[in-house]
Design an enzyme around this catalytic site. Structure first.
Site, PDB file in Angstrom:
ATOM      1  NE  ARG A 296      53.890  39.721  41.512  1.00  0.00           N
ATOM      2  CZ  ARG A 296      52.756  40.400  41.664  1.00  0.00           C
ATOM      3  NH1 ARG A 296      51.603  39.840  41.398  1.00  0.00           N
ATOM      4  NH2 ARG A 296      52.770  41.650  42.110  1.00  0.00           N
TER       5      ARG A 296
ATOM      6  CG  ASP B 221      38.755  41.108  45.869  1.00  0.00           C
ATOM      7  OD1 ASP B 221      37.806  40.583  46.465  1.00  0.00           O
ATOM      8  OD2 ASP B 221      39.612  41.796  46.451  1.00  0.00           O
TER       9      ASP B 221
HETATM   10  P1  5GP Z   1      39.552  43.969  42.199  1.00  0.00           P
HETATM   11  O1  5GP Z   1      40.024  45.202  41.479  1.00  0.00           O
HETATM   12  O2  5GP Z   1      38.528  43.158  41.463  1.00  0.00           O
HETATM   13  O3  5GP Z   1      39.188  44.239  43.631  1.00  0.00           O
HETATM   14  O4  5GP Z   1      40.795  43.036  42.391  1.00  0.00           O
HETATM   15  C1  5GP Z   1      41.545  42.638  41.339  1.00  0.00           C
HETATM   16  C2  5GP Z   1      43.010  42.728  41.667  1.00  0.00           C
HETATM   17  O5  5GP Z   1      43.294  42.759  43.071  1.00  0.00           O
HETATM   18  C3  5GP Z   1      43.655  41.481  41.148  1.00  0.00           C
HETATM   19  O6  5GP Z   1      44.182  41.748  39.866  1.00  0.00           O
HETATM   20  C4  5GP Z   1      44.728  41.190  42.153  1.00  0.00           C
HETATM   21  O7  5GP Z   1      45.911  41.824  41.737  1.00  0.00           O
HETATM   22  C5  5GP Z   1      44.273  41.823  43.423  1.00  0.00           C
HETATM   23  N1  5GP Z   1      43.649  40.823  44.327  1.00  0.00           N
HETATM   24  C6  5GP Z   1      42.348  40.672  44.577  1.00  0.00           C
HETATM   25  N2  5GP Z   1      42.124  39.650  45.446  1.00  0.00           N
HETATM   26  C7  5GP Z   1      43.346  39.155  45.747  1.00  0.00           C
HETATM   27  C8  5GP Z   1      43.787  38.067  46.572  1.00  0.00           C
HETATM   28  O8  5GP Z   1      43.051  37.331  47.238  1.00  0.00           O
HETATM   29  N3  5GP Z   1      45.132  37.863  46.625  1.00  0.00           N
HETATM   30  C9  5GP Z   1      46.008  38.622  45.917  1.00  0.00           C
HETATM   31  N4  5GP Z   1      47.294  38.304  46.043  1.00  0.00           N
HETATM   32  N5  5GP Z   1      45.636  39.644  45.123  1.00  0.00           N
HETATM   33  C10 5GP Z   1      44.312  39.902  45.033  1.00  0.00           C
END
Ligand code: 5GP
Ligand code: MG
Length: 192
Positions: free
Chosen positions: A182, A120
């Protein structure tokens, strides 16, 4: 009703919250097989016939992806675990990634494949990949099931990506909202 369920099990008390199904269980199953094949082929090309991989799912979200992927990877394998929190509780945007724990064993000289449910903001991988590299593995590669279509996600390298999705909050297949959903077998959006 929840998306037609071949197992005949109805999801009680969850289907009311679902807005729409983005990726079906059949699409996920198909893509995971393709990813496993590519991962094994690449590692075999690098390592030869004694190929061995250490899978490191990022908990909790990466566990379902890991469980399905590993059963399509017929190679010597070890598992290490890392727990990272970035969307605590009812968050819909990242609150910054923090490492809650790790059970990796000795990964010196090992070929590590980090697994996460979704890329993300990239904060999780930017935190975890350097930490792993400091431990002296032979290689570190990254596989994510989902990648959001947002500029920050493009700045972070994932060697294997299952699906690109729109910049929306999704749950299911390991991904949670407030630790729920989940266990949904599909990737879905929730009603607001
Ligand atoms: P980042 O660190 O790249 O922003 O996000 C990674 C983590 O954020 C993922 O492992 C996940 O746990 C959480 N995450 C990011 N986007 C989403 C989403 O749309 N839904 C959910 N449930 N978790 C997300
Ligand atoms: Mg996560």
């Amino acid at each position: 009703m929840f998306h037609p369920n071949p197992s005949g099990v109805d999801f009680i008390s969850m289907d009311v919250d679902i807005e729409r199904v983005l990726i079906t269980r059949e699409q996920i199953a198909q893509r995971i097989q393709e990813m496993a094949k590519a991962i094994v082929a690449d590692h075999a090309a690098d390592q030869g016939e004694n190929v061995e991989i250490t899978l490191v799912p990022i908990l909790t979200g990466g566990m379902v992806f890991c469980a399905d992927l590993m059963r399509h990877m017929p190679v010597r394998m070890r598992i290490g675990l890392m727990t990272v929190s970035s969307y605590p509780g009812k968050s819909l945007r990242t609150q910054g990634a923090s490492l809650l724990g790790a059970q990796l064993g000795d990964i010196r000289g090992r070929h590590v494949l980090l697994l996460d449910d979704i890329l993300d903001s990239g904060g999780t991988l930017k935190l975890v990949v350097p930490l792993l590299k400091e431990m002296g593995p032979a290689s570190v590669k990254v596989a994510v099931l989902l990648k959001k279509d947002r500029p920050e996600a493009k700045e972070v390298v994932a060697d294997y990506v299952g699906f690109e999705i729109p910049d929306e909050f999704v749950v299911g297949y390991g991904l949670d909202y407030n630790d729920y959903y989940r266990n949904l077998p599909e990737i879905v959006t929730l009603k607001k």
